[in-house]
Design a protein around this motif. Structure first.
Motif, PDB file in Angstrom:
ATOM      1  N   PRO A 111      31.291 103.049  22.971  1.00  7.68           N
ATOM      2  CA  PRO A 111      30.215 102.190  22.442  1.00  7.68           C
ATOM      3  C   PRO A 111      29.620 101.263  23.497  1.00  7.68           C
ATOM      4  O   PRO A 111      28.423 100.977  23.474  1.00  7.68           O
ATOM      5  CB  PRO A 111      30.906 101.381  21.341  1.00  7.68           C
ATOM      6  N   LEU A 112      30.445 100.805  24.438  1.00  9.79           N
ATOM      7  CA  LEU A 112      29.957  99.918  25.488  1.00  9.79           C
ATOM      8  C   LEU A 112      28.926 100.626  26.363  1.00  9.79           C
ATOM      9  O   LEU A 112      27.857 100.083  26.656  1.00  9.79           O
ATOM     10  CB  LEU A 112      31.129  99.432  26.344  1.00  9.79           C
ATOM     11  N   PHE A 113      29.237 101.844  26.782  1.00 10.42           N
ATOM     12  CA  PHE A 113      28.344 102.564  27.684  1.00 10.42           C
ATOM     13  C   PHE A 113      27.135 103.159  26.972  1.00 10.42           C
ATOM     14  O   PHE A 113      26.122 103.440  27.589  1.00 10.42           O
ATOM     15  CB  PHE A 113      29.109 103.653  28.430  1.00 10.42           C
ATOM     16  N   GLN A 114      27.209 103.384  25.666  1.00 11.61           N
ATOM     17  CA  GLN A 114      26.090 103.942  24.915  1.00 11.61           C
ATOM     18  C   GLN A 114      25.143 102.872  24.401  1.00 11.61           C
ATOM     19  O   GLN A 114      24.084 103.197  23.874  1.00 11.61           O
ATOM     20  CB  GLN A 114      26.614 104.771  23.731  1.00 11.61           C
ATOM     21  N   ALA A 115      25.502 101.599  24.531  1.00 13.89           N
ATOM     22  CA  ALA A 115      24.655 100.520  24.020  1.00 13.89           C
ATOM     23  C   ALA A 115      23.316 100.505  24.755  1.00 13.89           C
ATOM     24  O   ALA A 115      23.253 100.650  25.969  1.00 13.89           O
ATOM     25  CB  ALA A 115      25.358  99.180  24.190  1.00 13.89           C
ATOM     26  N   ASN A 116      22.242 100.359  24.000  1.00 18.75           N
ATOM     27  CA  ASN A 116      20.892 100.370  24.566  1.00 18.75           C
ATOM     28  C   ASN A 116      20.473  98.927  24.852  1.00 18.75           C
ATOM     29  O   ASN A 116      19.694  98.337  24.120  1.00 18.75           O
ATOM     30  CB  ASN A 116      19.924 101.043  23.597  1.00 18.75           C
ATOM     31  N   PRO A 127      34.448 112.734  19.187  1.00 16.64           N
ATOM     32  CA  PRO A 127      35.763 113.239  18.825  1.00 16.64           C
ATOM     33  C   PRO A 127      36.751 112.096  18.616  1.00 16.64           C
ATOM     34  O   PRO A 127      36.568 110.995  19.124  1.00 16.64           O
ATOM     35  CB  PRO A 127      36.174 114.091  20.029  1.00 16.64           C
ATOM     36  N   ALA A 128      37.777 112.391  17.881  1.00 11.22           N
ATOM     37  CA  ALA A 128      38.786 111.369  17.597  1.00 11.22           C
ATOM     38  C   ALA A 128      39.478 110.956  18.888  1.00 11.22           C
ATOM     39  O   ALA A 128      39.645 111.767  19.794  1.00 11.22           O
ATOM     40  CB  ALA A 128      39.801 111.928  16.610  1.00 11.22           C
ATOM     41  N   PRO A 129      39.853 109.705  19.007  1.00 15.17           N
ATOM     42  CA  PRO A 129      40.538 109.267  20.229  1.00 15.17           C
ATOM     43  C   PRO A 129      41.838 110.030  20.425  1.00 15.17           C
ATOM     44  O   PRO A 129      42.581 110.245  19.481  1.00 15.17           O
ATOM     45  CB  PRO A 129      40.817 107.795  19.992  1.00 15.17           C
ATOM     46  N   GLN A 130      42.086 110.440  21.643  1.00 16.70           N
ATOM     47  CA  GLN A 130      43.312 111.161  21.957  1.00 16.70           C
ATOM     48  C   GLN A 130      44.175 110.251  22.824  1.00 16.70           C
ATOM     49  O   GLN A 130      43.739 109.791  23.871  1.00 16.70           O
ATOM     50  CB  GLN A 130      42.991 112.449  22.704  1.00 16.70           C
ATOM     51  N   TYR A 131      45.351 110.032  22.374  1.00 15.70           N
ATOM     52  CA  TYR A 131      46.265 109.166  23.098  1.00 15.70           C
ATOM     53  C   TYR A 131      47.285 110.011  23.854  1.00 15.70           C
ATOM     54  O   TYR A 131      47.530 111.161  23.519  1.00 15.70           O
ATOM     55  CB  TYR A 131      46.960 108.204  22.142  1.00 15.70           C
ATOM     56  N   TYR A 180      37.096 107.117  24.961  1.00 15.32           N
ATOM     57  CA  TYR A 180      36.578 106.930  23.608  1.00 15.32           C
ATOM     58  C   TYR A 180      36.556 105.451  23.214  1.00 15.32           C
ATOM     59  O   TYR A 180      35.780 105.049  22.366  1.00 15.32           O
ATOM     60  CB  TYR A 180      37.410 107.745  22.622  1.00 15.32           C
ATOM     61  N   GLU A 181      37.415 104.658  23.834  1.00 14.38           N
ATOM     62  CA  GLU A 181      37.379 103.228  23.553  1.00 14.38           C
ATOM     63  C   GLU A 181      36.158 102.567  24.200  1.00 14.38           C
ATOM     64  O   GLU A 181      35.599 101.620  23.665  1.00 14.38           O
ATOM     65  CB  GLU A 181      38.646 102.566  24.089  1.00 14.38           C
ATOM     66  N   LYS A 182      35.749 103.041  25.364  1.00 16.21           N
ATOM     67  CA  LYS A 182      34.621 102.455  26.098  1.00 16.21           C
ATOM     68  C   LYS A 182      33.279 103.065  25.700  1.00 16.21           C
ATOM     69  O   LYS A 182      32.232 102.633  26.153  1.00 16.21           O
ATOM     70  CB  LYS A 182      34.812 102.647  27.601  1.00 16.21           C
TER      71      LYS A 182
END
Length: 119
Positions: free
Chosen positions: A72-77, A46-50, A68-70
């Protein structure tokens, strides 16, 4: 030959197969094809919600949802467990917490031993 229950006489009476197997004018449903399964489609994040305060005001950076900012960091394999993905700060907090749990467990066992051996 097909039979149908006659409600006026309360008996079975001869009937056509279509009336016997589709009573009260109920028609058989046509089987629709099931929807196609899409296998390798990842859901879009989902789109980032501020926050309503925004990131540039006094408390905006504290209130803003940073999941939502973090993402990609936590989904990195990369083979690193999720609880250690952010580096040294996570390792230190994990070790402190593990040490606290270990010390409190030993203290609990010590106090239980004192209660059992009380004379």
């Amino acid at each position: 030959m097909a039979f149908r229950y006659n409600t006026s006489t309360g008996k079975l009476s001869p009937s056509t197969p279509q009336l016997a197997y589709n009573p009260e004018g109920i028609k058989k449903l046509k089987c629709a094809d099931p929807p196609k399964i899409q296998w390798a489609v990842k859901p879009m994040p989902p789109a980032p919600q501020y926050s309503p305060l925004g990131g540039d005001q006094i408390f905006g950076s504290l209130i803003r949802n940073r999941v939502y900012e973090k993402w990609p960091l936590f989904q990195a394999n990369d083979g690193v467990p999720v609880h250690l993905k952010r580096g040294a700060r996570d390792r230190v907090s994990f070790m402190l917490f593990a040490g606290f749990v270990g010390c409190s467990t030993l203290y609990t066992l010590f106090q239980l031993g004192r209660l059992i051996n009380k004379k």
